[in-house]
Design a protein around this motif. Sequence first.
Motif, PDB file in Angstrom:
ATOM      1  N   ASN A 150       0.844  -1.192   0.000  1.00 42.92           N
ATOM      2  CA  ASN A 150       0.000   0.000   0.000  1.00 42.92           C
ATOM      3  C   ASN A 150       0.882   1.245   0.000  1.00 42.92           C
ATOM      4  N   ILE A 151       0.681   2.095  -0.999  1.00 42.78           N
ATOM      5  CA  ILE A 151       1.397   3.371  -1.048  1.00 42.78           C
ATOM      6  C   ILE A 151       0.371   4.487  -1.014  1.00 42.78           C
ATOM      7  N   PHE A 152       0.482   5.346  -0.004  1.00 40.17           N
ATOM      8  CA  PHE A 152      -0.364   6.530   0.072  1.00 40.17           C
ATOM      9  C   PHE A 152       0.493   7.735  -0.272  1.00 40.17           C
ATOM     10  N   LEU A 153       0.191   8.349  -1.406  1.00 41.49           N
ATOM     11  CA  LEU A 153       0.944   9.502  -1.894  1.00 41.49           C
ATOM     12  C   LEU A 153       0.050  10.731  -1.776  1.00 41.49           C
ATOM     13  N   THR A 154       0.413  11.638  -0.869  1.00 43.18           N
ATOM     14  CA  THR A 154      -0.416  12.811  -0.611  1.00 43.18           C
ATOM     15  C   THR A 154       0.071  14.004  -1.423  1.00 43.18           C
ATOM     16  N   LEU A 155      -0.899  14.797  -1.908  1.00 46.02           N
ATOM     17  CA  LEU A 155      -0.604  15.947  -2.771  1.00 46.02           C
ATOM     18  C   LEU A 155      -1.139  17.233  -2.180  1.00 46.02           C
ATOM     19  N   GLY A 156      -1.293  17.305  -0.872  1.00 48.68           N
ATOM     20  CA  GLY A 156      -1.836  18.507  -0.238  1.00 48.68           C
ATOM     21  C   GLY A 156      -3.262  18.762  -0.668  1.00 48.68           C
ATOM     22  N   SER A 157      -3.542  19.985  -1.091  1.00 53.25           N
ATOM     23  CA  SER A 157      -4.901  20.356  -1.485  1.00 53.25           C
ATOM     24  C   SER A 157      -5.352  19.660  -2.767  1.00 53.25           C
ATOM     25  N   GLN A 158      -4.402  19.003  -3.470  1.00 49.43           N
ATOM     26  CA  GLN A 158      -4.755  18.315  -4.722  1.00 49.43           C
ATOM     27  C   GLN A 158      -5.163  16.868  -4.518  1.00 49.43           C
ATOM     28  N   GLY A 159      -5.323  16.450  -3.264  1.00 51.98           N
ATOM     29  CA  GLY A 159      -5.832  15.118  -2.999  1.00 51.98           C
ATOM     30  C   GLY A 159      -4.742  14.106  -2.671  1.00 51.98           C
ATOM     31  N   ALA A 160      -5.058  12.832  -2.856  1.00 51.09           N
ATOM     32  CA  ALA A 160      -4.122  11.766  -2.498  1.00 51.09           C
ATOM     33  C   ALA A 160      -4.387  10.539  -3.362  1.00 51.09           C
ATOM     34  N   TYR A 161      -3.311   9.775  -3.600  1.00 46.47           N
ATOM     35  CA  TYR A 161      -3.388   8.502  -4.316  1.00 46.47           C
ATOM     36  C   TYR A 161      -3.212   7.344  -3.340  1.00 46.47           C
ATOM     37  N   HIS A 162      -3.837   6.224  -3.692  1.00 47.30           N
ATOM     38  CA  HIS A 162      -3.590   4.953  -3.014  1.00 47.30           C
ATOM     39  C   HIS A 162      -3.257   3.921  -4.085  1.00 47.30           C
ATOM     40  N   PHE A 163      -2.019   3.452  -4.084  1.00 42.70           N
ATOM     41  CA  PHE A 163      -1.576   2.420  -5.017  1.00 42.70           C
ATOM     42  C   PHE A 163      -1.539   1.092  -4.267  1.00 42.70           C
ATOM     43  N   HIS A 164      -2.207   0.082  -4.807  1.00 39.85           N
ATOM     44  CA  HIS A 164      -2.243  -1.231  -4.161  1.00 39.85           C
ATOM     45  C   HIS A 164      -2.700  -2.279  -5.157  1.00 39.85           C
ATOM     46  N   ASP A 165      -2.080  -3.457  -5.109  1.00 44.21           N
ATOM     47  CA  ASP A 165      -2.464  -4.577  -5.975  1.00 44.21           C
ATOM     48  C   ASP A 165      -2.608  -4.155  -7.438  1.00 44.21           C
ATOM     49  N   LYS A 166      -1.684  -3.306  -7.902  1.00 47.80           N
ATOM     50  CA  LYS A 166      -1.708  -2.787  -9.273  1.00 47.80           C
ATOM     51  C   LYS A 166      -2.979  -1.997  -9.570  1.00 47.80           C
ATOM     52  N   GLN A 167      -3.629  -1.510  -8.516  1.00 41.54           N
ATOM     53  CA  GLN A 167      -4.786  -0.642  -8.666  1.00 41.54           C
ATOM     54  C   GLN A 167      -4.415   0.762  -8.194  1.00 41.54           C
ATOM     55  N   ILE A 168      -5.105   1.751  -8.745  1.00 39.25           N
ATOM     56  CA  ILE A 168      -4.835   3.139  -8.388  1.00 39.25           C
ATOM     57  C   ILE A 168      -6.126   3.789  -7.919  1.00 39.25           C
ATOM     58  N   GLY A 169      -6.119   4.248  -6.669  1.00 37.52           N
ATOM     59  CA  GLY A 169      -7.230   5.015  -6.146  1.00 37.52           C
ATOM     60  C   GLY A 169      -6.833   6.469  -6.007  1.00 37.52           C
ATOM     61  N   TYR A 170      -7.791   7.362  -6.219  1.00 39.51           N
ATOM     62  CA  TYR A 170      -7.526   8.792  -6.070  1.00 39.51           C
ATOM     63  C   TYR A 170      -8.744   9.442  -5.419  1.00 39.51           C
ATOM     64  N   TYR A 171      -8.477  10.358  -4.499  1.00 48.55           N
ATOM     65  CA  TYR A 171      -9.584  11.051  -3.834  1.00 48.55           C
ATOM     66  C   TYR A 171      -9.164  12.480  -3.517  1.00 48.55           C
ATOM     67  N   LYS A 172     -10.082  13.389  -3.764  1.00 50.30           N
ATOM     68  CA  LYS A 172      -9.868  14.795  -3.436  1.00 50.30           C
ATOM     69  C   LYS A 172     -11.169  15.367  -2.900  1.00 50.30           C
ATOM     70  N   LYS A 173     -11.071  16.089  -1.810  1.00 54.47           N
ATOM     71  CA  LYS A 173     -12.229  16.771  -1.242  1.00 54.47           C
ATOM     72  C   LYS A 173     -11.806  18.185  -0.864  1.00 54.47           C
ATOM     73  N   GLU A 174     -12.563  19.146  -1.330  1.00 52.21           N
ATOM     74  CA  GLU A 174     -12.245  20.537  -1.012  1.00 52.21           C
ATOM     75  C   GLU A 174     -12.417  20.778   0.479  1.00 52.21           C
ATOM     76  N   LEU A 175     -11.459  21.487   1.035  1.00 46.99           N
ATOM     77  CA  LEU A 175     -11.517  21.818   2.455  1.00 46.99           C
ATOM     78  C   LEU A 175     -12.522  22.935   2.675  1.00 46.99           C
ATOM     79  N   GLU A 176     -13.422  22.728   3.627  1.00 46.61           N
ATOM     80  CA  GLU A 176     -14.396  23.755   3.972  1.00 46.61           C
ATOM     81  C   GLU A 176     -13.909  24.540   5.178  1.00 46.61           C
ATOM     82  N   GLY A 177     -13.916  25.854   5.071  1.00 48.98           N
ATOM     83  CA  GLY A 177     -13.509  26.689   6.200  1.00 48.98           C
ATOM     84  C   GLY A 177     -12.017  26.986   6.179  1.00 48.98           C
ATOM     85  N   LYS A 178     -11.593  27.725   7.175  1.00 50.37           N
ATOM     86  CA  LYS A 178     -10.219  28.219   7.264  1.00 50.37           C
ATOM     87  C   LYS A 178      -9.293  27.185   7.901  1.00 50.37           C
TER      88      LYS A 178
END
Length: 293
Positions: free
Chosen positions: A205-233
């Motif tokens: 499992n590799i979790f590669l974080t990109l700050g405000s641009q989200g994050a990747y999860h690499f596992h079992d030759k699969q690629i997951g990506y998720y991004k959620k806008e931060l609400e508030g300060k």
Amino acid sequence: MKKVVVIGGTNIDLLAHSYTPIILNDSNPGFIKKTWGGVARNIAENLARLDLNPSFITVLGKDANEFISMAKSINLSLKYLSVPLTSSYIAIHDSDGELKLSLSAMDSMNKMTPTFLIKHFDLINSADLVILDANISDESLKYLFETFDKQFYVDVISSVKALKFLPYLSKIDTIKLNLQEGYALTTSNDPLKIGDLLLSLGIKNIFLTLGSQGAYHFHDKQIGYYKKELEGKIENDTGAGDAFFSGAIYALISGLDPLKTGTLLAHLTLHSKDSVYKNINVNHLIEMIKETL
């Protein structure tokens, strides 16, 4: 329930926040908050607040009574080497909460030698997973990786400290890193290449974080990506990466979505003035996951 052991640094954090955009080489008005930090310590506290009852092996000074009491209150089991003063860390944040400069004084972590870790052999050997940060000395990392056949979960902390793990990448089950740290380990700036290279070395499992641009999860030759806008300060970004990894670890153990869980816990921490969001609990986190697309 899986048995979790966390090994690494504890700091006294001084979190400085400027009221106005920082002017270099000048005095800036703001406030300074003292709190407990350290990457491994933050992860251990987050997991304890999520009812995983981890054990935490660290180095603590005689000034750590407040943390020791707090750990007892959240069922965080401590095994520590006593030294005169706890390691310290200072982070200076701009008026928007962004980290501008940090300094760490962690020489006391060098006292966590293999001789000390051997005293906790049975605890480490009985663990289902062992979480490490890069504040552990080279000789102690060598002892851990060469002595124990465990699921090692690693937070590399920085591009410089990441290099400590180069000899042991094939022994790591799960790793969390950002682009700079990924480049240090792979000499690639491409997130997809970083993930592919680390998977090819046997990391599951590799979790590669990109700050405000989200994050990747690499596992079992699969690629997951998720991004959620931060609400508030943003109140403070110290500890947000540790919170992300904590949420991802909790999710892997509990059968939840690790990217979503990690991101939500990181966002809660970004809204906190502490390095750990103190009000998190399992029910709260699961409700947030259900409410988030």
